[in-house]
Design a protein around this motif. Sequence first.
Motif, PDB file in Angstrom:
ATOM      1  N   THR A  96      -4.923   3.429  -1.546  1.00  0.00           N
ATOM      2  CA  THR A  96      -4.824   2.132  -2.231  1.00  0.00           C
ATOM      3  C   THR A  96      -6.187   1.585  -2.594  1.00  0.00           C
ATOM      4  N   THR A 125      -8.716   0.476  10.508  1.00  0.00           N
ATOM      5  CA  THR A 125      -8.272  -0.099   9.239  1.00  0.00           C
ATOM      6  C   THR A 125      -9.463  -0.613   8.442  1.00  0.00           C
ATOM      7  N   TYR A 143      -0.336   4.392  10.631  1.00  0.00           N
ATOM      8  CA  TYR A 143      -1.215   3.229  10.625  1.00  0.00           C
ATOM      9  C   TYR A 143      -2.386   3.492  11.553  1.00  0.00           C
ATOM     10  N   THR A 145      -5.096  -9.165   6.393  1.00  0.00           N
ATOM     11  CA  THR A 145      -5.405  -9.296   4.969  1.00  0.00           C
ATOM     12  C   THR A 145      -6.918  -9.242   4.823  1.00  0.00           C
ATOM     13  N   VAL A 204      -6.370  -7.080   0.157  1.00  0.00           N
ATOM     14  CA  VAL A 204      -5.452  -6.009   0.523  1.00  0.00           C
ATOM     15  C   VAL A 204      -4.834  -6.341   1.873  1.00  0.00           C
ATOM     16  N   GLU A 242      -2.419  -5.166   4.989  1.00  0.00           N
ATOM     17  CA  GLU A 242      -1.982  -3.882   5.562  1.00  0.00           C
ATOM     18  C   GLU A 242      -1.547  -4.050   7.022  1.00  0.00           C
ATOM     19  N   ASP A 243      -0.541  -3.267   7.425  1.00  0.00           N
ATOM     20  CA  ASP A 243      -0.140  -3.198   8.827  1.00  0.00           C
ATOM     21  C   ASP A 243      -1.169  -2.391   9.621  1.00  0.00           C
ATOM     22  N   LEU A 282      -3.276   3.139   2.907  1.00  0.00           N
ATOM     23  CA  LEU A 282      -4.425   2.255   2.707  1.00  0.00           C
ATOM     24  C   LEU A 282      -5.585   2.948   2.002  1.00  0.00           C
ATOM     25  N   THR A 292       0.816  -1.213   0.000  1.00  0.00           N
ATOM     26  CA  THR A 292       0.000   0.000   0.000  1.00  0.00           C
ATOM     27  C   THR A 292       0.850   1.264   0.000  1.00  0.00           C
ATOM     28  N   HIS A 293       2.129   1.147   0.398  1.00  0.00           N
ATOM     29  CA  HIS A 293       3.023   2.313   0.349  1.00  0.00           C
ATOM     30  C   HIS A 293       3.178   2.841  -1.076  1.00  0.00           C
TER      31      HIS A 293
END
Length: 247
Positions: free
Chosen positions: A123, A169, A163, A240, A139, A141-142, A120, A114-115
């Motif tokens: 993205t 999220t 984050y 995920t 997707v 993501e942290d 996020l 996503t960076h």
Amino acid sequence: MDRQLISHLAHRDHPIAAPVSGAHVTRLLRRARLPEGARILDLGCGEAAWTLRALALYQDATADGVDISTESLKAAEQAAEIQGVWERIRLHERPAADFPVAEQYDLVLCVGATHAFGGLSQTVRHVRRYLRQNGLALVGEDFWEREPTVEALTRLGAETSDYLDLPGTVTAAESAGFDLVYAYTSDLAEWDEYEWSWTGTLLRWANKHRGPDADAARTAALQHRDMWLHGYRKILGFVTLLLQRTS
């Protein structure tokens, strides 16, 4: 040494390139229940471990993989040939954010990349453009498992705002026109397997070579291990998300 080459070498023993076990990658892909003749797009595919596994599961599917790493794409091409799916995947060496929206896909993957889009929220908005109505996105993501310490932030070179927590999220992912239809949160054992593989594989490569590249690889491995063990272990989580595009 080039950052992309370091990443490629570090992921040699863990080509999934995320703290997710192979069994759970398969589980997530099965949960997608893709239609016949599905089209798959992997943005930031690396060695295309997720997509190659999807092509093995869905034997009439075809895919595009996009990444900026020449070495990773070479490894993906070799793996596709070995697995007998090279005719069903096209690999594109270019920034994921620049891949054109030329067709609609049934599944878009963006796991741990996503960076490339600035985070996020950006993205998922970008990913949505490639999806058919009711199409799916995976997707990865942290997120913050708990409030990060000052030390963790310093070692990560991160801000608290980089984050979200897990509820945040999910909200951010759904806000771009998605329903979250499934998710998998990686456990500590998966994180440890990923990090020990990343650092150990790089150190073994450094021990087989001499010169500036070996020194750079050793430095990267030890710095990463320190950042993980004394910084974000048990603080940073990974989820995920299986998202379905809404109207």
